[in-house]
Design a protein around this motif. Structure first.
Motif, PDB file in Angstrom:
ATOM      1  N   LEU A 195      61.439 -21.346  94.516  1.00 27.66           N
ATOM      2  CA  LEU A 195      60.097 -20.760  94.480  1.00 27.66           C
ATOM      3  C   LEU A 195      59.051 -21.839  94.239  1.00 27.66           C
ATOM      4  O   LEU A 195      59.080 -22.522  93.219  1.00 27.66           O
ATOM      5  CB  LEU A 195      60.012 -19.718  93.360  1.00 27.66           C
ATOM      6  N   PRO A 196      58.118 -22.014  95.161  1.00 26.52           N
ATOM      7  CA  PRO A 196      57.041 -22.977  94.933  1.00 26.52           C
ATOM      8  C   PRO A 196      56.065 -22.441  93.888  1.00 26.52           C
ATOM      9  O   PRO A 196      55.901 -21.232  93.734  1.00 26.52           O
ATOM     10  CB  PRO A 196      56.368 -23.081  96.303  1.00 26.52           C
ATOM     11  N   GLY A 197      55.435 -23.364  93.175  1.00 27.66           N
ATOM     12  CA  GLY A 197      54.436 -22.969  92.188  1.00 27.66           C
ATOM     13  C   GLY A 197      54.680 -23.648  90.852  1.00 27.66           C
ATOM     14  O   GLY A 197      55.789 -24.147  90.586  1.00 27.66           O
ATOM     15  N   PRO A 198      53.670 -23.683  89.998  1.00 24.04           N
ATOM     16  CA  PRO A 198      53.825 -24.304  88.679  1.00 24.04           C
ATOM     17  C   PRO A 198      54.803 -23.528  87.808  1.00 24.04           C
ATOM     18  O   PRO A 198      54.885 -22.294  87.894  1.00 24.04           O
ATOM     19  CB  PRO A 198      52.409 -24.262  88.105  1.00 24.04           C
ATOM     20  N   GLN A 199      55.531 -24.282  86.980  1.00 22.12           N
ATOM     21  CA  GLN A 199      56.516 -23.674  86.093  1.00 22.12           C
ATOM     22  C   GLN A 199      56.080 -23.810  84.638  1.00 22.12           C
ATOM     23  O   GLN A 199      55.346 -24.733  84.271  1.00 22.12           O
ATOM     24  CB  GLN A 199      57.892 -24.293  86.304  1.00 22.12           C
ATOM     25  N   PHE A 200      56.615 -22.903  83.798  1.00 23.42           N
ATOM     26  CA  PHE A 200      56.175 -22.835  82.409  1.00 23.42           C
ATOM     27  C   PHE A 200      57.353 -22.552  81.485  1.00 23.42           C
ATOM     28  O   PHE A 200      58.286 -21.845  81.856  1.00 23.42           O
ATOM     29  CB  PHE A 200      55.124 -21.724  82.233  1.00 23.42           C
ATOM     30  N   SER A 201      57.258 -23.111  80.291  1.00 18.79           N
ATOM     31  CA  SER A 201      58.165 -22.748  79.206  1.00 18.79           C
ATOM     32  C   SER A 201      57.417 -21.810  78.275  1.00 18.79           C
ATOM     33  O   SER A 201      56.282 -22.101  77.879  1.00 18.79           O
ATOM     34  CB  SER A 201      58.604 -23.992  78.425  1.00 18.79           C
ATOM     35  N   THR A 202      58.039 -20.689  77.941  1.00 18.38           N
ATOM     36  CA  THR A 202      57.432 -19.752  77.004  1.00 18.38           C
ATOM     37  C   THR A 202      58.402 -19.494  75.863  1.00 18.38           C
ATOM     38  O   THR A 202      59.620 -19.656  76.010  1.00 18.38           O
ATOM     39  CB  THR A 202      57.073 -18.418  77.667  1.00 18.38           C
ATOM     40  N   GLU A 203      57.854 -19.084  74.734  1.00 20.02           N
ATOM     41  CA  GLU A 203      58.685 -18.746  73.574  1.00 20.02           C
ATOM     42  C   GLU A 203      58.093 -17.509  72.924  1.00 20.02           C
ATOM     43  O   GLU A 203      56.932 -17.501  72.507  1.00 20.02           O
ATOM     44  CB  GLU A 203      58.719 -19.914  72.589  1.00 20.02           C
ATOM     45  N   THR A 204      58.898 -16.448  72.863  1.00 17.51           N
ATOM     46  CA  THR A 204      58.431 -15.145  72.402  1.00 17.51           C
ATOM     47  C   THR A 204      59.254 -14.667  71.219  1.00 17.51           C
ATOM     48  O   THR A 204      60.490 -14.714  71.246  1.00 17.51           O
ATOM     49  CB  THR A 204      58.538 -14.107  73.535  1.00 17.51           C
ATOM     50  N   LEU A 205      58.567 -14.196  70.187  1.00 16.46           N
ATOM     51  CA  LEU A 205      59.207 -13.513  69.070  1.00 16.46           C
ATOM     52  C   LEU A 205      59.141 -12.016  69.343  1.00 16.46           C
ATOM     53  O   LEU A 205      58.089 -11.497  69.739  1.00 16.46           O
ATOM     54  CB  LEU A 205      58.495 -13.828  67.756  1.00 16.46           C
ATOM     55  N   VAL A 206      60.265 -11.337  69.151  1.00 17.76           N
ATOM     56  CA  VAL A 206      60.312  -9.891  69.382  1.00 17.76           C
ATOM     57  C   VAL A 206      60.721  -9.206  68.085  1.00 17.76           C
ATOM     58  O   VAL A 206      61.790  -9.491  67.528  1.00 17.76           O
ATOM     59  CB  VAL A 206      61.303  -9.527  70.500  1.00 17.76           C
ATOM     60  N   ASP A 207      59.868  -8.314  67.616  1.00 18.54           N
ATOM     61  CA  ASP A 207      60.110  -7.600  66.367  1.00 18.54           C
ATOM     62  C   ASP A 207      60.048  -6.099  66.631  1.00 18.54           C
ATOM     63  O   ASP A 207      58.974  -5.538  66.846  1.00 18.54           O
ATOM     64  CB  ASP A 207      59.059  -7.998  65.322  1.00 18.54           C
ATOM     65  N   LYS A 208      61.232  -5.466  66.644  1.00 14.69           N
ATOM     66  CA  LYS A 208      61.333  -4.019  66.903  1.00 14.69           C
ATOM     67  C   LYS A 208      60.607  -3.642  68.205  1.00 14.69           C
ATOM     68  O   LYS A 208      59.901  -2.635  68.280  1.00 14.69           O
ATOM     69  CB  LYS A 208      60.785  -3.225  65.724  1.00 14.69           C
ATOM     70  N   GLY A 209      60.755  -4.484  69.210  1.00 15.81           N
ATOM     71  CA  GLY A 209      60.166  -4.208  70.512  1.00 15.81           C
ATOM     72  C   GLY A 209      58.747  -4.700  70.678  1.00 15.81           C
ATOM     73  O   GLY A 209      58.203  -4.633  71.785  1.00 15.81           O
ATOM     74  N   GLN A 210      58.129  -5.204  69.619  1.00 14.67           N
ATOM     75  CA  GLN A 210      56.786  -5.770  69.708  1.00 14.67           C
ATOM     76  C   GLN A 210      56.901  -7.259  70.006  1.00 14.67           C
ATOM     77  O   GLN A 210      57.568  -7.993  69.264  1.00 14.67           O
ATOM     78  CB  GLN A 210      56.020  -5.566  68.409  1.00 14.67           C
ATOM     79  N   CYS A 211      56.261  -7.708  71.089  1.00 16.79           N
ATOM     80  CA  CYS A 211      56.398  -9.102  71.527  1.00 16.79           C
ATOM     81  C   CYS A 211      55.198  -9.938  71.110  1.00 16.79           C
ATOM     82  O   CYS A 211      54.048  -9.491  71.210  1.00 16.79           O
ATOM     83  CB  CYS A 211      56.549  -9.167  73.046  1.00 16.79           C
ATOM     84  N   TYR A 212      55.493 -11.159  70.679  1.00 15.90           N
ATOM     85  CA  TYR A 212      54.464 -12.142  70.338  1.00 15.90           C
ATOM     86  C   TYR A 212      54.810 -13.447  71.057  1.00 15.90           C
ATOM     87  O   TYR A 212      55.685 -14.191  70.602  1.00 15.90           O
ATOM     88  CB  TYR A 212      54.408 -12.390  68.829  1.00 15.90           C
ATOM     89  N   THR A 213      54.179 -13.700  72.187  1.00 12.09           N
ATOM     90  CA  THR A 213      54.443 -14.938  72.925  1.00 12.09           C
ATOM     91  C   THR A 213      53.533 -16.030  72.383  1.00 12.09           C
ATOM     92  O   THR A 213      52.360 -16.128  72.739  1.00 12.09           O
ATOM     93  CB  THR A 213      54.243 -14.741  74.434  1.00 12.09           C
ATOM     94  N   VAL A 214      54.086 -16.839  71.510  1.00 20.26           N
ATOM     95  CA  VAL A 214      53.333 -17.877  70.806  1.00 20.26           C
ATOM     96  C   VAL A 214      53.364 -19.194  71.569  1.00 20.26           C
ATOM     97  O   VAL A 214      52.370 -19.916  71.651  1.00 20.26           O
ATOM     98  CB  VAL A 214      53.898 -18.075  69.384  1.00 20.26           C
ATOM     99  N   GLY A 215      54.530 -19.523  72.136  1.00 17.36           N
ATOM    100  CA  GLY A 215      54.688 -20.797  72.840  1.00 17.36           C
ATOM    101  C   GLY A 215      54.422 -20.657  74.325  1.00 17.36           C
ATOM    102  O   GLY A 215      54.938 -19.732  74.972  1.00 17.36           O
ATOM    103  N   PHE A 216      53.618 -21.569  74.874  1.00 17.63           N
ATOM    104  CA  PHE A 216      53.318 -21.559  76.311  1.00 17.63           C
ATOM    105  C   PHE A 216      52.979 -22.982  76.712  1.00 17.63           C
ATOM    106  O   PHE A 216      51.981 -23.543  76.265  1.00 17.63           O
ATOM    107  CB  PHE A 216      52.138 -20.638  76.608  1.00 17.63           C
TER     108      PHE A 216
END
Length: 412
Positions: A195-216
């Protein structure tokens, strides 16, 4: 066994390598008692442990037996987490056996097996590259006709970019299949649409189904034409160059993917690409990322102690929104040392590089007498620097300047 073992609860940290030590120190700063597990009897993380278990991080059953022996001796174990180790099945097996918070075994198997992961994501309607399992060179040819060239070939169950190849022509099929198969513990190979296009690293904390994507972080592939067919990343940088709308699209997709894999409490590490048709998921890992992303880069970029919050999830605690909210957006860049193959005779300039403005961390993995191989995977990168600045551009410049101070001489 020391009678004092029963006085306080312990947390199991699976992984005691050099990078894991950054996270182990965070756990110690939280005041926790630590059981560190690593297959290397000389793992540096053992020096930071209260108790050490020299067991393969992949051997969940042996680890369960060892933990039950500790419990019989009065040791109270309240959590388990992998520390910069890609062993979700071991973590889930221990969590299930000991009644601890964490991923289910089903979810752990999904994130540990790239083929199962793709099948699950596809079934849940998550956008992913075209893919297929291949059992022969002939299979690869058939799939290449469907998915097109270039084509990504990879082991189903390896890590660190081992055996991950970008193939341009049919003449490479036989070689690529063998390389990928040999890097798979189960001898399984798959192919993916490139797949062409920019790539990213993400890091998400998940607490009881609630997501917090802090790292990008924006991933850097400036080495690709040089290392091809091997796909070797040369670090990354933050904050992202994406617009707020594009960033949110990527975040929404990775969070939906995490929930589709039934990650309801824990960490979801995303490898993402933004294609002309929108974001797509390359991979999701149910663990803390490597490359000093979770331990070092995210705190520098955002002010969030990501590892601490991941440990709190492993203890069954509820995350406080203020603890996972970014306090700032600072420029952070990691770049790797680029060296030709050969036998090293001397290494100089490390102290000067480490003392430059903005240099937060510098690590070299080569010493006189070592042989530098031709780069074939991420574990062979010979060193790196992490730099910070007010802007992303200046952080990148500082990282590059620091690496430029390193002089490596080779034996004749």
């Amino acid at each position: 066994m020391d009678n004092s073992i029963s006085e306080v609860p312990y947390v199991i940290l699976i992984g005691g390598g050099v990078e894991a030590c950054e996270g182990i120190r965070v756990a110690r700063q939280m005041g926790l008692k630590l059981i560190v597990v690593d297959g290397d009897p000389h793992a540096p993380g053992f020096e930071l442990a209260d108790l050490s278990l020299s067991i393969s991080t992949y051997d969940g059953q042996q680890l369960i037996r060892a933990c039950r022996d500790l419990q019989q001796d009065g040791c109270k174990i309240i959590g388990v987490i992998a520390m910069c180790a890609d062993v979700p099945v071991s973590v889930a097996a221990v969590a299930q056996a000991l009644g601890l918070p964490g991923l289910s075994l089903e979810s752990a198997c999904w994130v540990a097996d790239k083929l199962l992961m793709k099948q699950r994501l596809e079934a849940q309607g998550i956008p992913i590259p075209g893919y297929a399992a291949v059992k022969s060179v002939e299979d690869m040819g058939e799939q290449a006709a469907l998915l097109g060239l270039p084509l990504v070939v990879k082991p189903v169950d390896s890590r660190g970019a081992r055996g991950v190849l970008l193939i341009d022509e049919e003449a490479q099929f036989e070689w690529a299949y063998k390389v990928a198969r040999d890097e798979s513990p189960t001898g399984r190979v798959m192919v993916e649409e490139y797949l062409p296009g920019p790539q990213f690293s993400t890091e998400t904390l998940v607490d009881k189904g609630q997501c917090y994507t802090v790292g990008f972080s924006d991933r850097n592939y400036e080495w690709l034409e040089k290392t091809r067919p091997h796909i070797i990343e040369n670090g990354g940088d933050a904050p992202t160059a994406l617009s707020p709308t594009e960033r949110q699209q990527v975040v929404d997709t990775v969070e939906k993917a995490a929930l589709a894999l039934n990650i309801r409490s824990g960490v979801a590490k995303g490898d993402m690409v933004l294609t002309p048709r929108g974001p797509k998921v390359i991979e999701i890992a149910g663990r803390l990322s490597g490359g000093y992303f979770s331990t070092t880069q995210i705190p520098l970029a955002t002010g969030v102690n990501f590892v601490e919050q991941a440990i709190r999830l492993a203890l069954g605690e509820t995350l406080q929104p203020s603890a996972v909210a970014s306090k700032w957006q600072r420029g952070v860049a990691i770049r790797y040392l680029d060296l030709p193959p050969g036998r090293v005779s001397s290494v100089t300039g490390e102290k000067k590089a480490a003392s430059l403005p903005g240099v937060e961390m510098l690590r070299l993995f080569v010493a006189p007498g070592d042989y530098v191989p031709q780069l074939g995977n991420h574990t062979q990168r010979p060193g790196f620097v992490i730099a910070t600045a007010e802007t992303k551009e200046l952080a990148v410049s500082r990282a590059q300047r620091a690496l430029a101070q390193i002089r490596i001489d080779y034996a004749q």
